[in-house]
Design a protein around this motif. Structure first.
Motif, PDB file in Angstrom:
ATOM      1  N   ARG A 115       0.804  -1.221   0.000  1.00  0.00           N
ATOM      2  CA  ARG A 115       0.000   0.000   0.000  1.00  0.00           C
ATOM      3  C   ARG A 115       0.840   1.276   0.000  1.00  0.00           C
ATOM      4  O   ARG A 115       0.390   2.317  -0.455  1.00  0.00           O
ATOM      5  CB  ARG A 115      -0.936   0.005   1.218  1.00  0.00           C
ATOM      6  N   THR A 179      -3.111   8.557  -3.680  1.00  0.00           N
ATOM      7  CA  THR A 179      -2.223   8.249  -2.561  1.00  0.00           C
ATOM      8  C   THR A 179      -2.631   9.018  -1.312  1.00  0.00           C
ATOM      9  O   THR A 179      -2.592   8.476  -0.200  1.00  0.00           O
ATOM     10  CB  THR A 179      -0.772   8.583  -2.943  1.00  0.00           C
ATOM     11  N   GLU A 182      -5.546   7.352   0.384  1.00  0.00           N
ATOM     12  CA  GLU A 182      -5.117   6.167   1.126  1.00  0.00           C
ATOM     13  C   GLU A 182      -4.347   6.562   2.384  1.00  0.00           C
ATOM     14  O   GLU A 182      -4.413   5.870   3.405  1.00  0.00           O
ATOM     15  CB  GLU A 182      -4.248   5.284   0.232  1.00  0.00           C
ATOM     16  N   HIS A 186      -3.599   5.215   6.381  1.00  0.00           N
ATOM     17  CA  HIS A 186      -2.363   4.438   6.500  1.00  0.00           C
ATOM     18  C   HIS A 186      -1.187   5.370   6.777  1.00  0.00           C
ATOM     19  O   HIS A 186      -0.706   6.054   5.871  1.00  0.00           O
ATOM     20  CB  HIS A 186      -2.110   3.648   5.212  1.00  0.00           C
TER      21      HIS A 186
END
Length: 271
Positions: A115, A179, A182, A186
């Motif tokens: 990821r 990105t 995400e 994260h």
């Protein structure tokens, strides 16, 4: 049995996950089949969730397995999903599937990343494409040093592929926006994104990410190495119904030629 948690408070983490998906308390309550009042109490810390309630909310939010474990930990419970090394014996079917996908995509490039865009595996075609730009090992060393090889860093670093991308201003906004979305969940993705955005010479307008950035369904990346042009677009593949954090984190990025000239070039490189 509940366990001690050193993670963020459950209510704060739940609220952050809900907001990252742009859901109201009512929206999530309806998805999770709980009352909005109870959800409000959970987020404010006035009520403590059961293990079953945490799982129910994580499923309603469609959280990745890593974040489901994190939500459980924040509530004082053990995680449900193991994280095995890809080399582990019971992960061999996963590794075999990835090997098969990479080999069968020849003569076109393909990589397996996690990821945070760390490179896990690559096929020979990807190595050949990078070799067009000079010594791949030296380029990786300049971009990533002794750390993990990272595709996002390679894309945006001045010693990586950035100088070779003709249409950087077109492909960068959707890449960075995806990105950034995400990264809301994260921390390791956020770390990579923060480092990339600090790169010297990165166009200033790319440092201001538009989370809504969207373009055509397929936007090829146009590389130019000397007098050679290569146009590629990519497709992401993930595992269905993963039950392991590592498998859930992995994705295969397969690159395809966007025109016949690029297809001929890739076939030629393969000999």
């Amino acid at each position: 049995m509940p366990i001690r948690s050193d993670h963020a408070a459950f209510g704060d983490l739940l609220r952050d996950c809900r907001r990252a998906r742009r859901l109201s308390q009512l929206d999530l309550a309806l998805h999770a089949d709980v009352s909005q009042r109870h959800l409000s109490f959970l987020e404010s810390g006035r009520a403590r969730p059961s293990r079953e309630m945490v799982v129910q909310l994580a499923q309603a939010l469609d959280l990745p397995l890593r974040e489901r474990n994190r939500l459980l930990h924040s509530a004082g419970f053990a995680g449900l999903y193991p994280q095995r090394r890809l080399e582990a014996a019971d992960m061999q079917p996963v590794q075999a599937a990835l090997d098969l996908l990479l080999r069968h995509h020849e003569p076109y490039p393909a990589v397996v990343v996690d990821r945070a865009w760390n490179l896990v595996m690559a096929n020979a075609a990807m190595e050949r494409v990078l070799a067009m730009t000079g010594d791949p090992q030296e380029r990786w060393r300049k971009v990533c040093g002794d750390g993990p090889r990272n595709i996002m860093k390679m894309t945006f670093h001045a010693d990586g592929l950035r100088p070779l991308i003709v249409n950087l201003n077109e492909i960068a906004p959707p890449f960075l926006a995806r990105t950034a979305r995400e990264a809301l969940e994260h921390p390791d993705v956020q770390d990579v994104l923060d480092e990339v955005l600090r790169y010297p010479g990165l166009p200033s307008k790319l440092r201001h990410i538009d989370l809504e950035a969207s373009h055509l369904p397929v936007l090829p990346t146009h590389f130019r190495v000397g007098d050679i042009d290569l146009r590629l677009f990519s497709m992401m593949t993930t595992f269905g119904t993963p039950q392991d954090v590592t498998a859930d984190d992995l994705r295969v990025e397969s690159f395809f030629p966007a025109d016949e000239a690029s297809a001929r070039l890739l076939r030629m490189l393969a000999g």
